[in-house]
Design a protein around this motif. Structure first.
Motif, PDB file in Angstrom:
ATOM      1  N   ILE A 309       0.854  -1.198   0.000  1.00  0.00           N
ATOM      2  CA  ILE A 309       0.000   0.000   0.000  1.00  0.00           C
ATOM      3  C   ILE A 309       0.886   1.242   0.000  1.00  0.00           C
ATOM      4  CG2 ILE A 309      -1.739   1.310   1.281  1.00  0.00           C
ATOM      5  CD1 ILE A 309      -2.738  -1.463   2.318  1.00  0.00           C
ATOM      6  N   SER A 310       0.648   2.099  -0.992  1.00  0.00           N
ATOM      7  CA  SER A 310       1.394   3.356  -1.047  1.00  0.00           C
ATOM      8  C   SER A 310       0.415   4.516  -1.092  1.00  0.00           C
ATOM      9  CB  SER A 310       2.346   3.382  -2.249  1.00  0.00           C
ATOM     10  OG  SER A 310       1.635   3.144  -3.445  1.00  0.00           O
ATOM     11  N   GLY A 311       0.904   5.702  -0.729  1.00  0.00           N
ATOM     12  CA  GLY A 311       0.030   6.875  -0.689  1.00  0.00           C
ATOM     13  C   GLY A 311       0.786   8.137  -1.042  1.00  0.00           C
ATOM     14  N   ASP A 312       0.078   9.258  -0.990  1.00  0.00           N
ATOM     15  CA  ASP A 312       0.678  10.582  -1.214  1.00  0.00           C
ATOM     16  C   ASP A 312       0.335  11.458  -0.015  1.00  0.00           C
ATOM     17  OD1 ASP A 312       1.232   9.618  -3.727  1.00  0.00           O
ATOM     18  OD2 ASP A 312      -0.156  10.930  -4.796  1.00  0.00           O
ATOM     19  N   ALA A 313       1.274  12.317   0.389  1.00  0.00           N
ATOM     20  CA  ALA A 313       1.026  13.226   1.505  1.00  0.00           C
ATOM     21  C   ALA A 313       1.552  14.614   1.180  1.00  0.00           C
ATOM     22  CB  ALA A 313       1.710  12.703   2.764  1.00  0.00           C
ATOM     23  N   ILE A 314       0.819  15.630   1.626  1.00  0.00           N
ATOM     24  CA  ILE A 314       1.245  17.018   1.454  1.00  0.00           C
ATOM     25  C   ILE A 314       1.534  17.604   2.837  1.00  0.00           C
ATOM     26  CG2 ILE A 314       0.528  19.344   0.731  1.00  0.00           C
ATOM     27  CD1 ILE A 314      -1.268  17.981  -1.373  1.00  0.00           C
ATOM     28  N   PHE A 337       2.876   2.447   5.747  1.00  0.00           N
ATOM     29  CA  PHE A 337       2.837   2.335   4.290  1.00  0.00           C
ATOM     30  C   PHE A 337       4.109   1.676   3.762  1.00  0.00           C
ATOM     31  CE2 PHE A 337      -0.139   5.707   5.189  1.00  0.00           C
ATOM     32  CZ  PHE A 337      -1.136   5.525   4.247  1.00  0.00           C
ATOM     33  N   ASP A 338       3.976   1.017   2.599  1.00  0.00           N
ATOM     34  CA  ASP A 338       5.165   0.483   1.930  1.00  0.00           C
ATOM     35  C   ASP A 338       5.960   1.625   1.303  1.00  0.00           C
ATOM     36  OD1 ASP A 338       4.964  -2.729   1.655  1.00  0.00           O
ATOM     37  OD2 ASP A 338       2.980  -1.813   1.785  1.00  0.00           O
ATOM     38  N   HIS A 339       5.221   2.631   0.833  1.00  0.00           N
ATOM     39  CA  HIS A 339       5.898   3.798   0.274  1.00  0.00           C
ATOM     40  C   HIS A 339       4.924   4.971   0.305  1.00  0.00           C
ATOM     41  CE1 HIS A 339       8.745   6.191  -1.848  1.00  0.00           C
ATOM     42  NE2 HIS A 339       7.858   6.491  -2.775  1.00  0.00           N
ATOM     43  N   THR A 340       5.447   6.173   0.483  1.00  0.00           N
ATOM     44  CA  THR A 340       4.615   7.378   0.423  1.00  0.00           C
ATOM     45  C   THR A 340       5.338   8.437  -0.389  1.00  0.00           C
ATOM     46  OG1 THR A 340       3.828   6.878   2.663  1.00  0.00           O
ATOM     47  CG2 THR A 340       3.313   9.053   1.800  1.00  0.00           C
ATOM     48  N   ASN A 341       4.648   8.974  -1.409  1.00  0.00           N
ATOM     49  CA  ASN A 341       5.180  10.124  -2.154  1.00  0.00           C
ATOM     50  C   ASN A 341       4.860  11.375  -1.346  1.00  0.00           C
ATOM     51  OD1 ASN A 341       5.848   8.455  -4.354  1.00  0.00           O
ATOM     52  ND2 ASN A 341       3.762   8.582  -5.114  1.00  0.00           N
ATOM     53  N   ASN A 373       9.670  12.596   5.173  1.00  0.00           N
ATOM     54  CA  ASN A 373      10.594  11.739   4.415  1.00  0.00           C
ATOM     55  C   ASN A 373      11.358  10.786   5.324  1.00  0.00           C
ATOM     56  OD1 ASN A 373       9.785  12.839   2.035  1.00  0.00           O
ATOM     57  ND2 ASN A 373      11.455  14.311   1.894  1.00  0.00           N
ATOM     58  N   HIS A 374      11.681  11.236   6.516  1.00  0.00           N
ATOM     59  CA  HIS A 374      12.367  10.378   7.486  1.00  0.00           C
ATOM     60  C   HIS A 374      11.471   9.181   7.833  1.00  0.00           C
ATOM     61  CE1 HIS A 374      15.035   9.164  10.664  1.00  0.00           C
ATOM     62  NE2 HIS A 374      14.087   9.303  11.586  1.00  0.00           N
ATOM     63  N   LEU A 375      10.195   9.463   8.090  1.00  0.00           N
ATOM     64  CA  LEU A 375       9.249   8.386   8.416  1.00  0.00           C
ATOM     65  C   LEU A 375       9.039   7.463   7.223  1.00  0.00           C
ATOM     66  CD1 LEU A 375       7.311   7.095  10.442  1.00  0.00           C
ATOM     67  CD2 LEU A 375       5.572   8.777   9.784  1.00  0.00           C
ATOM     68  N   VAL A 376       8.983   8.036   6.011  1.00  0.00           N
ATOM     69  CA  VAL A 376       8.801   7.229   4.791  1.00  0.00           C
ATOM     70  C   VAL A 376       9.912   6.192   4.664  1.00  0.00           C
ATOM     71  CG1 VAL A 376       8.857   7.277   2.256  1.00  0.00           C
ATOM     72  CG2 VAL A 376       7.512   8.968   3.505  1.00  0.00           C
ATOM     73  N   SER A 377      11.166   6.621   4.843  1.00  0.00           N
ATOM     74  CA  SER A 377      12.275   5.665   4.639  1.00  0.00           C
ATOM     75  C   SER A 377      12.301   4.618   5.750  1.00  0.00           C
ATOM     76  CB  SER A 377      13.616   6.382   4.501  1.00  0.00           C
ATOM     77  OG  SER A 377      13.813   7.225   5.585  1.00  0.00           O
ATOM     78  N   ILE A 378      11.943   4.998   6.988  1.00  0.00           N
ATOM     79  CA  ILE A 378      11.880   4.005   8.068  1.00  0.00           C
ATOM     80  C   ILE A 378      10.804   2.959   7.744  1.00  0.00           C
ATOM     81  CG2 ILE A 378      11.154   3.677  10.490  1.00  0.00           C
ATOM     82  CD1 ILE A 378      12.465   6.396  11.109  1.00  0.00           C
ATOM     83  N   GLN A 379       9.628   3.437   7.320  1.00  0.00           N
ATOM     84  CA  GLN A 379       8.527   2.508   7.041  1.00  0.00           C
ATOM     85  C   GLN A 379       8.827   1.622   5.835  1.00  0.00           C
ATOM     86  OE1 GLN A 379       4.740   4.628   6.843  1.00  0.00           O
ATOM     87  NE2 GLN A 379       4.615   4.617   9.075  1.00  0.00           N
ATOM     88  N   ALA A 380       9.425   2.216   4.792  1.00  0.00           N
ATOM     89  CA  ALA A 380       9.737   1.440   3.586  1.00  0.00           C
ATOM     90  C   ALA A 380      10.697   0.303   3.923  1.00  0.00           C
ATOM     91  CB  ALA A 380      10.332   2.349   2.516  1.00  0.00           C
ATOM     92  N   GLU A 381      11.707   0.615   4.720  1.00  0.00           N
ATOM     93  CA  GLU A 381      12.680  -0.420   5.106  1.00  0.00           C
ATOM     94  C   GLU A 381      12.004  -1.503   5.956  1.00  0.00           C
ATOM     95  OE1 GLU A 381      17.245  -1.016   6.100  1.00  0.00           O
ATOM     96  OE2 GLU A 381      16.471   1.018   5.951  1.00  0.00           O
TER      97      GLU A 381
END
Length: 456
Positions: A309-314, A337-341, A373-381
């Motif tokens: 599951i991926s998403g987008d965040a502003i 999430f697996d990935h977030t833009n 972005n810090h949270l995105v990379s932690i979650q992706a890993e």
């Protein structure tokens, strides 16, 4: 202008989303039909097309920088034809000619299929602006596709949503769905050419079909994305189906159920959430709450437990407080999430939010984007670790440009995966790969077995 004798060269630079990439492939097909050949280097090209994006200011500035260089070159080489296409062209229209008088053609995304006619007008000595609202004619051109394994197929153009930060409806026009028959015919052609994976594209793909006539006896609309998936699923030779981009307001349990039932539909869902705070979502005019978004994710995980599951965040939308931003971090932390833009809010011309007087400072934008972005990379890993020692099916797309002894492709969950192999042997094949290393944004493994996929 007859280009067949001189074999003129063209170059297209694409900015922005998958829709733009698909449009560029179609424009390249049209240009090659006119007798041009591709040039990797724009400085050797006689025709240059910039297919532009206007979602963020940084993309616009890059376009102007590229254009400036080629405009100077045109003074030395007057035969050079300069085209600006896509969303920035639609947004700025004739104003672009005042800013860059060297331009020959300014063309909005709805006119991509008319490129040959428009270029003909240019070669007849005209400076052309095509940004008027248009019905998008069914496209019969064969795109020049960047891949021979995976292909984009547009199913709906435009967007009827009115998110207060988004310029897309202004530049891509109202929703226009293609008929299921036209979409299936294009996919059948692609299957015959040896393509294995199709991504159905729409700015708001869950809205597919609501502008097409017809209802079922129960009163349900006859043409939905779910119906389309069932209609195209059995095209022989196509191994995988994906779709993007979804909108939480229209994402139904029926669609999730279809994804679980149809073996070719990949277990990957990209559903932008934009914010985890209801007040901000309301200001954005998104039409859902964070609770509804969470219910969608819960339903996906009930039907497809291992889904990616991926998403987008502003970050830093006008007026967003620290507490409201923390609600976005909380939503991400709860869902994982697996990935977030991610993006920091950027005011776009012609959108309501750009005029509000509670814009946040660049420092706040930068700080919040960094936190996201810090949270995105932690979650992706963290999410990628679940693949370690598992065997995943990978569709081989290309050679690894950094390590030529390796090939690369994607799992059904859309994870980029590298493993040792010969591209000449494996391109377009489905390979069972045992994952030996999991990083935040890619996997490495070793092949266990190759499944032959016969071309139709």
């Amino acid at each position: 202008m007859d280009t067949t004798t001189t074999k003129q060269r063209y170059h297209i630079t694409t900015f922005g989303c998958q829709m733009n990439k698909a449009d560029s492939e179609r424009m390249a097909g049209i240009i090659e039909n006119m007798g041009f050949e591709w040039s990797e280097d724009p400085n050797n090209a006689d025709l240059i097309v910039y297919n532009t994006c206007t979602i963020r200011d940084s993309a616009e500035q890059k376009v102007y920088s590229y254009l400036g260089k080629q405009a100077k070159r045109k003074h030395r080489e007057p035969h050079l034809t300069l085209v600006i296409a896509g969303c920035l062209a639609q947004q700025e229209g004739e104003a672009l000619l005042r800013r860059v008088p060297e331009l020959d053609l300014v063309m909005g995304p709805q006119h991509a299929n008319r490129l040959e006619d428009l270029l003909q007008q240019v070669y007849n000595g005209n400076q052309v602006v095509a940004t008027e609202s248009a019905h998008i004619a069914e496209d019969i051109t064969t795109p020049r596709r960047d891949s021979t394994v995976t292909a984009w197929v547009n199913v709906i153009y435009g967007c009827n949503e009115r998110c207060t930060y988004c310029v897309v409806p202004n530049v891509r026009g109202i929703e226009q769905s293609r008929t299921p028959e036209a979409i299936r015919a294009e996919i059948e052609r692609l299957a015959k050419m040896g393509y294995k994976e199709i991504t159905l594209l729409g700015q708001n793909i869950d809205a597919y079909g609501r502008d097409l006539p017809g209802t079922t006896p129960e009163g349900r609309h006859q043409h939905t994305l779910t119906d389309l998936l069932y209609f195209i699923h059995d095209v022989p030779g196509i191994e995988r189906l994906r779709f993007a981009t979804s909108h939480p307001r229209y994402f139904t349990e029926r669609l999730i159920k279809a994804c679980a039932e149809l073996p070719k539909v990949c277990e990957h869902f990209h559903i932008p959430f934009q914010s985890g705070d209801n007040e901000i979502l309301k200001l954005m005019s998104r039409g859902y709450t964070h609770q509804k978004y969470r219910r969608i994710i819960d339903t996906i995980r009930r039907y497809v437990p291992d889904a990616t599951i991926s998403g987008d965040a502003i970050a830093a939308f006008p007026g967003e407080t620290e507490e409201q931003f923390n609600n976005t971090l909380k939503l991400m932390t709860d869902i994982v999430f697996d990935h977030t833009n991610t993006a920091a809010y950027s005011p776009r011309p012609g959108t309501p939010a750009a005029l509000w007087d509670n814009q946040l400072s660049e420092e706040v934008k930068s700080d919040r984007l960094q936190q996201l972005n810090h949270l995105v990379s932690i979650q992706a890993e963290m999410r990628n670790q679940r693949y370690l020692h598992r065997v995943e099916e990978v569709l081989v797309e290309d050679q690894n440009p950094k390590t030529p002894t390796q090939v690369m492709g994607r799992t059904r969950g859309n994870r980029l995966t590298f493993f040792r192999g010969d591209i000449n042997e494996l391109k377009g094949k489905l390979v069972q790969v045992k994952i030996t290393e999991a990083r935040a944004f890619s996997l490495t493994g070793e092949s266990v077995e190759v499944r032959q996929v016969l071309a139709v």
